[in-house]
Design a protein around this motif. Structure first.
Motif, PDB file in Angstrom:
ATOM      1  N   PRO A 160       0.876  -1.288  -0.085  1.00 32.82           N
ATOM      2  CA  PRO A 160      -0.127  -0.088   0.045  1.00 32.82           C
ATOM      3  C   PRO A 160       0.841   1.438  -0.105  1.00 32.82           C
ATOM      4  CG  PRO A 160       0.113  -0.736   2.095  1.00 32.82           C
ATOM      5  CD  PRO A 160       0.706  -1.614   1.333  1.00 32.82           C
ATOM      6  N   GLU A 161       0.232   2.532  -0.479  1.00 30.59           N
ATOM      7  CA  GLU A 161       0.922   3.388  -0.105  1.00 30.59           C
ATOM      8  C   GLU A 161       0.719   4.154   1.087  1.00 30.59           C
ATOM      9  OE1 GLU A 161       1.614   7.525  -2.566  1.00 30.59           O
ATOM     10  OE2 GLU A 161      -0.413   7.091  -2.503  1.00 30.59           O
ATOM     11  N   ILE A 162       1.416   4.686   1.919  1.00 37.14           N
ATOM     12  CA  ILE A 162       1.455   5.224   3.376  1.00 37.14           C
ATOM     13  C   ILE A 162       1.563   6.700   3.093  1.00 37.14           C
ATOM     14  CG2 ILE A 162       2.256   5.084   5.708  1.00 37.14           C
ATOM     15  CD1 ILE A 162       3.706   2.621   5.068  1.00 37.14           C
ATOM     16  N   ILE A 163       0.565   7.362   3.542  1.00 35.17           N
ATOM     17  CA  ILE A 163       0.323   8.788   3.749  1.00 35.17           C
ATOM     18  C   ILE A 163       0.481   8.993   5.088  1.00 35.17           C
ATOM     19  CG2 ILE A 163      -1.144  10.735   3.269  1.00 35.17           C
ATOM     20  CD1 ILE A 163      -2.552   9.301   0.939  1.00 35.17           C
ATOM     21  N   LEU A 164       1.529   9.709   5.596  1.00 37.52           N
ATOM     22  CA  LEU A 164       1.594  10.371   6.894  1.00 37.52           C
ATOM     23  C   LEU A 164       1.237  11.666   6.799  1.00 37.52           C
ATOM     24  CD1 LEU A 164       2.532  10.271   9.828  1.00 37.52           C
ATOM     25  CD2 LEU A 164       4.846  10.445   8.779  1.00 37.52           C
ATOM     26  N   LEU A 165       0.291  12.107   7.422  1.00 35.46           N
ATOM     27  CA  LEU A 165      -0.440  13.590   7.594  1.00 35.46           C
ATOM     28  C   LEU A 165      -0.009  14.214   8.663  1.00 35.46           C
ATOM     29  CD1 LEU A 165      -1.792  15.808   5.907  1.00 35.46           C
ATOM     30  CD2 LEU A 165      -4.028  14.979   7.112  1.00 35.46           C
ATOM     31  N   LEU A 166       0.738  15.241   8.970  1.00 32.95           N
ATOM     32  CA  LEU A 166       1.085  15.889  10.261  1.00 32.95           C
ATOM     33  C   LEU A 166       0.297  17.062   9.997  1.00 32.95           C
ATOM     34  CD1 LEU A 166       4.925  14.807  10.286  1.00 32.95           C
ATOM     35  CD2 LEU A 166       2.910  13.798  11.327  1.00 32.95           C
ATOM     36  N   ASN A 167      -0.513  17.294  10.904  1.00 33.82           N
ATOM     37  CA  ASN A 167      -1.322  18.813  11.167  1.00 33.82           C
ATOM     38  C   ASN A 167      -0.664  19.651  11.915  1.00 33.82           C
ATOM     39  OD1 ASN A 167      -3.185  17.952   9.211  1.00 33.82           O
ATOM     40  ND2 ASN A 167      -4.514  16.844  10.462  1.00 33.82           N
ATOM     41  N   SER A 168      -1.057  20.864  11.998  1.00 33.45           N
ATOM     42  CA  SER A 168      -0.195  21.944  12.595  1.00 33.45           C
ATOM     43  C   SER A 168      -1.178  22.527  13.564  1.00 33.45           C
ATOM     44  CB  SER A 168       0.198  23.123  11.648  1.00 33.45           C
ATOM     45  OG  SER A 168      -1.084  23.344  10.884  1.00 33.45           O
ATOM     46  N   GLU A 169      -2.373  22.318  13.726  1.00 32.35           N
ATOM     47  CA  GLU A 169      -3.328  23.083  14.641  1.00 32.35           C
ATOM     48  C   GLU A 169      -4.305  22.211  15.159  1.00 32.35           C
ATOM     49  OE1 GLU A 169      -4.434  21.631  11.875  1.00 32.35           O
ATOM     50  OE2 GLU A 169      -6.217  23.226  11.763  1.00 32.35           O
ATOM     51  N   GLU A 170      -3.973  21.031  15.491  1.00 36.43           N
ATOM     52  CA  GLU A 170      -4.967  19.831  16.055  1.00 36.43           C
ATOM     53  C   GLU A 170      -5.407  20.204  17.369  1.00 36.43           C
ATOM     54  OE1 GLU A 170      -6.063  16.272  18.530  1.00 36.43           O
ATOM     55  OE2 GLU A 170      -4.514  17.640  18.736  1.00 36.43           O
ATOM     56  N   GLU A 171      -4.383  20.925  18.434  1.00 36.69           N
ATOM     57  CA  GLU A 171      -4.759  21.170  19.561  1.00 36.69           C
ATOM     58  C   GLU A 171      -5.541  22.446  19.853  1.00 36.69           C
ATOM     59  OE1 GLU A 171      -4.033  19.215  22.041  1.00 36.69           O
ATOM     60  OE2 GLU A 171      -1.941  18.552  21.719  1.00 36.69           O
ATOM     61  N   ILE A 172      -5.958  22.976  18.980  1.00 30.74           N
ATOM     62  CA  ILE A 172      -6.969  24.265  18.685  1.00 30.74           C
ATOM     63  C   ILE A 172      -8.233  23.890  17.863  1.00 30.74           C
ATOM     64  CG2 ILE A 172      -5.346  25.919  19.425  1.00 30.74           C
ATOM     65  CD1 ILE A 172      -5.330  26.864  16.528  1.00 30.74           C
ATOM     66  N   GLY A 173      -8.016  22.755  17.486  1.00 36.55           N
ATOM     67  CA  GLY A 173      -9.591  22.352  16.713  1.00 36.55           C
ATOM     68  C   GLY A 173      -9.675  21.906  15.191  1.00 36.55           C
ATOM     69  N   SER A 174      -8.305  22.088  14.709  1.00 36.74           N
ATOM     70  CA  SER A 174      -7.953  21.720  13.290  1.00 36.74           C
ATOM     71  C   SER A 174      -8.881  22.608  12.419  1.00 36.74           C
ATOM     72  CB  SER A 174      -8.233  20.162  13.110  1.00 36.74           C
ATOM     73  OG  SER A 174      -7.610  19.342  13.873  1.00 36.74           O
ATOM     74  N   PRO A 175      -8.808  24.007  12.801  1.00 36.95           N
ATOM     75  CA  PRO A 175      -9.677  24.840  11.828  1.00 36.95           C
ATOM     76  C   PRO A 175      -9.258  24.765  10.343  1.00 36.95           C
ATOM     77  CG  PRO A 175      -7.967  26.080  12.958  1.00 36.95           C
ATOM     78  CD  PRO A 175      -7.714  24.748  13.565  1.00 36.95           C
ATOM     79  N   VAL A 176      -7.807  24.676   9.994  1.00 36.38           N
ATOM     80  CA  VAL A 176      -7.416  24.523   8.655  1.00 36.38           C
ATOM     81  C   VAL A 176      -7.301  23.264   7.863  1.00 36.38           C
ATOM     82  CG1 VAL A 176      -6.836  27.055   8.501  1.00 36.38           C
ATOM     83  CG2 VAL A 176      -5.013  25.021   8.929  1.00 36.38           C
ATOM     84  N   SER A 177      -6.948  22.124   8.752  1.00 34.25           N
ATOM     85  CA  SER A 177      -6.510  20.887   8.422  1.00 34.25           C
ATOM     86  C   SER A 177      -7.472  20.022   8.201  1.00 34.25           C
ATOM     87  CB  SER A 177      -5.369  20.337   9.446  1.00 34.25           C
ATOM     88  OG  SER A 177      -6.046  20.107  10.616  1.00 34.25           O
ATOM     89  N   ARG A 178      -8.791  20.127   8.661  1.00 34.16           N
ATOM     90  CA  ARG A 178      -9.849  19.243   8.381  1.00 34.16           C
ATOM     91  C   ARG A 178     -10.239  18.978   7.165  1.00 34.16           C
ATOM     92  NH1 ARG A 178     -15.972  19.474  11.407  1.00 34.16           N
ATOM     93  NH2 ARG A 178     -16.707  17.550  10.460  1.00 34.16           N
ATOM     94  N   PRO A 179     -10.522  19.959   6.219  1.00 31.93           N
ATOM     95  CA  PRO A 179     -10.636  19.453   4.875  1.00 31.93           C
ATOM     96  C   PRO A 179      -9.480  18.707   4.043  1.00 31.93           C
ATOM     97  CG  PRO A 179     -10.311  21.985   5.104  1.00 31.93           C
ATOM     98  CD  PRO A 179     -10.494  21.238   6.445  1.00 31.93           C
ATOM     99  N   ILE A 180      -8.498  18.857   4.596  1.00 32.25           N
ATOM    100  CA  ILE A 180      -7.191  18.223   3.996  1.00 32.25           C
ATOM    101  C   ILE A 180      -7.292  16.789   4.727  1.00 32.25           C
ATOM    102  CG2 ILE A 180      -4.642  17.910   3.793  1.00 32.25           C
ATOM    103  CD1 ILE A 180      -4.518  20.970   4.048  1.00 32.25           C
ATOM    104  N   THR A 181      -7.411  16.723   5.811  1.00 32.31           N
ATOM    105  CA  THR A 181      -7.668  15.293   6.612  1.00 32.31           C
ATOM    106  C   THR A 181      -8.614  14.560   5.973  1.00 32.31           C
ATOM    107  OG1 THR A 181      -6.831  16.047   8.723  1.00 32.31           O
ATOM    108  CG2 THR A 181      -8.003  14.076   8.779  1.00 32.31           C
ATOM    109  N   GLU A 182      -9.932  15.024   5.767  1.00 29.52           N
ATOM    110  CA  GLU A 182     -10.846  14.218   5.418  1.00 29.52           C
ATOM    111  C   GLU A 182     -10.870  14.025   3.676  1.00 29.52           C
ATOM    112  OE1 GLU A 182     -14.625  16.269   7.951  1.00 29.52           O
ATOM    113  OE2 GLU A 182     -14.083  17.204   5.911  1.00 29.52           O
TER     114      GLU A 182
END
Length: 400
Positions: A160-182
């Protein structure tokens, strides 16, 4: 590390778990060193430059492992790293989900140094801000990927391809990373979240969260000369707090906590304004919209003379214990049993970015990071003895 025959890749039960464990033990000091480097790069959520500096370290390490780096640049928050390993056109993808930001302000290392030392019980720990939540989880992911790469398991035909996604603002609710994560989760058959363990357990369920700020607007007056003219915002806020707190239903896993309040100016002034910050936790997805309606329908007490204003809403839906997640858990338990490890599952009232992916119907297994204690507390630390077995299990889970 002992070489592993790539032809057995699709059958995870056939992978030599004890050989993987031995390889993880050999890499343990390297894993700790990488964790220390990430911890020393302090990265509070609200400091873009600091988070980006930590992301630079992670991106450089991914490149050294042959990873393909995509940087989602942000203006107000730290950049988000999308790191891909393995075949470019695979039949299957797995998302490893983590974050680089912490709750700790710059300079915390002066009072919470990153160090290896024994605790009072004689257990060797790695201490420091952000160790457990969750820079060691990131280091574990890199180490697992490195082990698979060295064993040629990322170049096998069915890898499989492994995608490691490292977000930058999870501790404050993921305001910008959520759409990327989804978006990335929808490319994948499974999501593994690198958050800390619940005790020793993986997490198969998390509560959903909501946050509101309720502000009450009253009318100021002199408390001695003109008391009856005033409209006390604090008094009305108290009434609203009682009403909201009564919505708690422990039998259904629903809690409402008024965690912060403020208001007023002087003791001899009827307060014109007061506010409260409210936290909601729910177990079922259907509860979120229901409580958004309840908050929106709040009205001031009749004859109080006050008005209300409200900000906020549901932040994360619950991560429910789905059939897909249970299937992943059962596979992890079977593999752990090969190491004489009785892996258990747990649920928690806390939320993570795994809540988003689970709500999309993607099988999501959480708590696959380190074992420790003190997340967000001054005794934050990880137990080193559990690093190798958990990294070995993470590695084998990534091969199917």
């Amino acid at each position: 590390m002992p070489q592993v025959n790539a032809k057995i890749l699709p059958n995870t039960a056939a992978l030599p778990m004890r050989a993987l464990l031995a390889g993880a033990r050999r890499k343990q000091s390297q894993l700790i060193d990488l964790t220390r480097s990430l911890v020393l790069a302090e990265s509070p959520s609200d400091d873009k430059a600091a988070v980006d500096a930590c992301a630079d370290l992670a991106a450089a390490h991914a490149t050294s492992l042959g990873g393909r780096v995509k940087r989602h640049r942000q203006r107000a928050h730290g950049d988000i790293l999308e790191l891909r390993f393995g075949p470019r056109k695979p039949a299957n993808r797995i998302l490893l989900l983590g974050h680089l930001d912490t709750v700790w302000p710059l300079g915390t290392l002066k009072t919470m140094p990153c160090r290896v030392a024994d605790d009072p019980a004689g257990n060797t720990r790695l201490w420091g801000p952000g160790t457990l939540d969750m820079k060691v989880g990131v280091a574990m992911a890199f180490t697992a990927i490195e082990m698979l790469s060295e064993a040629s398991l990322l170049t096998a035909k069915d890898a499989p391809e492994i995608i490691l996604l490292l977000n930058s603002e999870e501790e404050i609710g993921s305001p910008v990373s959520r759409p990327i994560t989804e978006k990335l989760a929808q490319e994948c058959s499974a999501v593994y979240v690198l958050e800390p363990a619940q005790g020793l357990a993986y997490k198969t369920a998390r509560k959903g969260t909501g946050n509101w700020r309720l502000t009450v607007h009253g009318l100021a007056s002199h408390a001695g000369v003109d008391f009856t003219r005033g409209r006390s915002a604090i008094l009305e806020l108290g009434r609203q707090i009682e009403k909201i707190s009564a919505w708690t239903d422990l039998d259904k896993g629903i809690t409402l906590n008024v965690g912060e309040i403020g208001g007023g100016t002087k003791s001899n002034v009827v307060p014109a304004e007061a506010w409260a910050e409210i936290d909601l936790r729910t177990v079922r997805r259907a509860d979120g919209p229901r409580f958004e309606k309840r908050f929106a329908a709040l009205k001031p007490t009749p004859k109080s003379g006050c008005t209300l204003s409200l900000e906020g809403g549901i932040n994360r839906p619950p991560m429910e214990r789905t059939r897909g997640t249970v299937k992943l858990m059962r596979k992890a338990q079977a593999l752990a049993a090969q190491l004489d490890w009785n892996l258990t599952e747990a649920s928690t009232g806390g939320a993570s970015d795994g809540n988003f992916t689970s709500a999309l119907g993607i099988p999501t297994l959480d708590g696959m990071g380190a074992v420790g204690e003190g997340a967000h507390a001054t005794h934050e630390s990880i137990l080193i003895e559990h690093l190798a077995p958990r990294t070995a299990l993470l590695a084998v889970m990534l091969t199917s």
